[in-house]
Design a protein around this motif. Sequence first.
Motif, mmCIF file in Angstrom:
data_model
loop_
_atom_site.group_PDB
_atom_site.id
_atom_site.type_symbol
_atom_site.label_atom_id
_atom_site.label_comp_id
_atom_site.label_asym_id
_atom_site.label_seq_id
_atom_site.Cartn_x
_atom_site.Cartn_y
_atom_site.Cartn_z
ATOM 1 N N PHE A 1 0.286 -1.365 -0.164
ATOM 2 C CA PHE A 1 -0.218 0.321 -0.498
ATOM 3 C C PHE A 1 0.892 1.236 0.292
ATOM 4 O O PHE A 1 2.136 1.592 0.516
ATOM 5 C CB PHE A 1 -1.001 0.142 1.107
ATOM 6 N N ASP A 2 0.757 2.211 -0.840
ATOM 7 C CA ASP A 2 1.348 3.467 -1.316
ATOM 8 C C ASP A 2 0.218 4.512 -0.264
ATOM 9 O O ASP A 2 1.024 5.396 0.753
ATOM 10 C CB ASP A 2 1.609 3.929 -2.123
ATOM 11 N N GLU A 3 -1.159 4.839 -0.683
ATOM 12 C CA GLU A 3 -1.477 6.398 -0.082
ATOM 13 C C GLU A 3 -3.099 5.893 -0.956
ATOM 14 O O GLU A 3 -3.273 4.802 -1.834
ATOM 15 C CB GLU A 3 -0.593 7.333 -1.114
ATOM 16 N N ASN A 4 -3.648 6.303 -0.359
ATOM 17 C CA ASN A 4 -5.370 6.588 -1.301
ATOM 18 C C ASN A 4 -5.580 8.280 -0.672
ATOM 19 O O ASN A 4 -5.192 8.508 0.018
ATOM 20 C CB ASN A 4 -5.825 5.401 -0.404
ATOM 21 N N LEU A 5 -6.213 8.127 -2.016
ATOM 22 C CA LEU A 5 -7.540 9.289 -1.457
ATOM 23 C C LEU A 5 -8.267 9.332 -1.421
ATOM 24 O O LEU A 5 -8.976 7.770 -1.727
ATOM 25 C CB LEU A 5 -7.612 10.331 -3.004
ATOM 26 N N GLU A 6 -9.696 9.855 -0.477
ATOM 27 C CA GLU A 6 -10.934 9.653 -0.757
ATOM 28 C C GLU A 6 -12.076 11.050 -0.995
ATOM 29 O O GLU A 6 -11.442 12.449 -0.561
ATOM 30 C CB GLU A 6 -10.863 9.783 1.371
ATOM 31 N N LYS A 7 -12.948 10.475 -0.761
ATOM 32 C CA LYS A 7 -14.052 11.777 -1.738
ATOM 33 C C LYS A 7 -15.420 11.245 -1.127
ATOM 34 O O LYS A 7 -15.785 10.305 -1.165
ATOM 35 C CB LYS A 7 -13.845 12.436 -3.299
ATOM 36 N N ASN A 8 -15.659 12.073 -0.297
ATOM 37 C CA ASN A 8 -17.750 11.491 0.182
ATOM 38 C C ASN A 8 -17.320 9.828 0.607
ATOM 39 O O ASN A 8 -18.398 9.057 -0.016
ATOM 40 C CB ASN A 8 -18.458 11.935 -0.915
ATOM 41 N N HIS A 9 -16.512 9.578 1.563
ATOM 42 C CA HIS A 9 -16.243 8.009 1.564
ATOM 43 C C HIS A 9 -16.025 6.664 0.419
ATOM 44 O O HIS A 9 -15.776 5.773 1.100
ATOM 45 C CB HIS A 9 -17.853 7.262 2.584
ATOM 46 N N TRP A 10 -16.198 7.802 -0.502
ATOM 47 C CA TRP A 10 -14.969 6.331 -1.419
ATOM 48 C C TRP A 10 -13.589 7.047 -1.609
ATOM 49 O O TRP A 10 -12.988 7.275 -1.219
ATOM 50 C CB TRP A 10 -15.644 7.080 -3.328
ATOM 51 N N VAL A 11 -12.742 5.833 -1.830
ATOM 52 C CA VAL A 11 -11.414 5.550 -1.566
ATOM 53 C C VAL A 11 -11.310 5.043 -2.842
ATOM 54 O O VAL A 11 -11.687 4.349 -3.799
ATOM 55 C CB VAL A 11 -11.124 4.448 -0.149
ATOM 56 N N ALA A 12 -10.270 5.801 -3.534
ATOM 57 C CA ALA A 12 -9.346 5.618 -4.635
ATOM 58 C C ALA A 12 -7.751 5.014 -4.332
ATOM 59 O O ALA A 12 -6.937 5.763 -3.591
ATOM 60 C CB ALA A 12 -8.718 6.135 -5.329
ATOM 61 N N ALA A 13 -7.334 3.753 -3.853
ATOM 62 C CA ALA A 13 -6.274 3.311 -3.420
ATOM 63 C C ALA A 13 -4.783 3.234 -4.606
ATOM 64 O O ALA A 13 -5.177 2.522 -5.446
ATOM 65 C CB ALA A 13 -6.058 2.425 -2.642
#
Length: 278
Positions: free
Chosen positions: A262-274
């Motif tokens: 795992f490197d990092e993730n973005l979060e927007k309105n409870h959705w995630v992109a990892a």
Amino acid sequence: MQMITYIGYDFKVSPVNPGNEILIAELGDVGFESFVETEDGLLAYINKEEWRENILDAIYILNSEEFEISYTFQDIEQVNWNEEWEKNFEAIEVDGRCTVRAPFHKEPKTTYDIVIEPKMSFGTGHHETTHMMIQHLLQMEMSGKKTLDMGCGTAVLAILAEMRGAKSVDAIDIDNWCYLNSIENVERNNCKSISVFEGDASLLADKSYDVIIANINRNILLRDIPIYVKSLSEGGTLLLSGFYKEDLEQIKERCSEFSLKFDENLEKNHWVAAKFLF
């Protein structure tokens, strides 16, 4: 333009998340073509010619004790979907660098200008998952990378990957409408390095990629992560989205089973992109 009569369902769903996600998946399997998420549920549309009286009998979530779901439905007479889409679709801008717009919008001043007509395909950039995947691609070094856009929808991510310098891109979707729409959008953006295929992860046998993008849903990701790993070059990057914040640990655990870090993730309105590294 062809005028089509649809039947529209108005579902009230509690809890909305992940109820809407499950309901969309199940309704898609029985022929529903278009969905609009609302604050308290979901609007779903099906061509009247495809509708039958018992069409919801096989929808498991409607009988699940974990969710409270009610609905009404009615004929939606003679809807011109292209006009409806044009009235409601606004161009979006991501991080001041990328614009996703329709042909009728003015040309922007951003570095990357993607022109699409999504029609009924998923992937306009308005949904949080697509938006975050665009952000990931804007941050990554893509020059010369062989790339896969799995579950491509409109092919917006494949198109951006080529614009960012990917040397060859495969775009795959199991849905025929998405497959055809992706071909249209690839041609519309004058892309030369994108190949579009209709199918699922079984198409990845004997293929190798430096970057794999998979914006689908949690269950399919958990199932197909081992297949992605087999197709990922050493030092490659896997971008995953289509799931909620509470699902991230499960996704991490599954990836770690196959030596993905795992490197990092973005979060927007409870959705995630990892982002994961191999």
